[in-house]
Design a protein around this motif. Structure first.
Motif, short mmCIF file in Angstrom:
data_model
loop_
_atom_site.label_atom_id
_atom_site.label_comp_id
_atom_site.label_asym_id
_atom_site.label_seq_id
_atom_site.Cartn_x
_atom_site.Cartn_y
_atom_site.Cartn_z
N ALA A 34 0.84 -1.21 0.00
CA ALA A 34 0.00 0.00 0.00
C ALA A 34 0.87 1.25 0.00
O ALA A 34 0.60 2.22 -0.72
CB ALA A 34 -0.93 0.01 1.22
N GLY A 35 1.93 1.24 0.79
CA GLY A 35 2.83 2.38 0.87
C GLY A 35 3.54 2.65 -0.45
O GLY A 35 3.74 3.80 -0.83
N ALA A 36 3.91 1.59 -1.15
CA ALA A 36 4.57 1.75 -2.44
C ALA A 36 3.65 2.47 -3.42
O ALA A 36 4.09 3.36 -4.16
CB ALA A 36 4.99 0.40 -2.99
N GLN A 37 2.38 2.10 -3.43
CA GLN A 37 1.42 2.76 -4.32
C GLN A 37 1.23 4.23 -3.93
O GLN A 37 1.18 5.11 -4.80
CB GLN A 37 0.09 2.05 -4.30
N LEU A 38 1.11 4.49 -2.63
CA LEU A 38 0.92 5.87 -2.17
C LEU A 38 2.15 6.72 -2.49
O LEU A 38 2.02 7.86 -2.93
CB LEU A 38 0.64 5.90 -0.66
N PHE A 39 3.34 6.15 -2.27
CA PHE A 39 4.56 6.91 -2.56
C PHE A 39 4.69 7.18 -4.05
O PHE A 39 5.09 8.27 -4.45
CB PHE A 39 5.79 6.17 -2.04
N GLU A 40 4.36 6.19 -4.88
CA GLU A 40 4.44 6.37 -6.33
C GLU A 40 3.52 7.49 -6.80
O GLU A 40 3.91 8.34 -7.59
CB GLU A 40 4.09 5.06 -7.04
N ARG A 41 2.29 7.50 -6.29
CA ARG A 41 1.34 8.56 -6.66
C ARG A 41 1.85 9.93 -6.20
O ARG A 41 1.86 10.88 -6.97
CB ARG A 41 -0.03 8.28 -6.06
N PHE A 42 2.30 10.01 -4.96
CA PHE A 42 2.86 11.26 -4.45
C PHE A 42 4.03 11.72 -5.31
O PHE A 42 4.10 12.88 -5.71
CB PHE A 42 3.30 11.06 -2.99
N SER A 43 4.93 10.80 -5.62
CA SER A 43 6.12 11.13 -6.39
C SER A 43 5.77 11.64 -7.80
O SER A 43 6.34 12.63 -8.27
CB SER A 43 7.02 9.90 -6.47
N ARG A 44 4.85 10.95 -8.47
CA ARG A 44 4.45 11.37 -9.83
C ARG A 44 3.80 12.75 -9.81
O ARG A 44 4.09 13.60 -10.66
CB ARG A 44 3.49 10.36 -10.44
N LEU A 45 2.93 12.98 -8.83
CA LEU A 45 2.27 14.29 -8.76
C LEU A 45 3.25 15.39 -8.38
O LEU A 45 3.16 16.51 -8.88
CB LEU A 45 1.09 14.23 -7.78
#
Length: 56
Positions: A34-45
């Motif tokens: 779950a954290g990997a997905q949240l971090f990826e979204r944060f990073s892309r944005l």
């Protein structure tokens, strides 16, 4: 819409920080699924928002 990007970026930041505060693996940079997905979204944005600021 520029404000939409900012709002999505701020929401992703808050969501990631909330998760990070309570997740041991993510705190040690061994992201849970779950954290990997949240971090990826944060990073892309974050990247998109910073690119937009540089173009101004």
């Amino acid at each position: 819409m520029a404000d939409d990007l900012h709002a999505r970026y701020m929401h992703a930041t808050a969501t990631w920080r909330t998760h990070l505060d309570t997740c041991g693996p993510c705190q040690s940079s061994q992201y849970c699924p779950a954290g990997a997905q949240l971090f990826e979204r944060f990073s892309r944005l974050q990247d998109a928002y910073n690119q937009r600021l540089r173009r101004r």
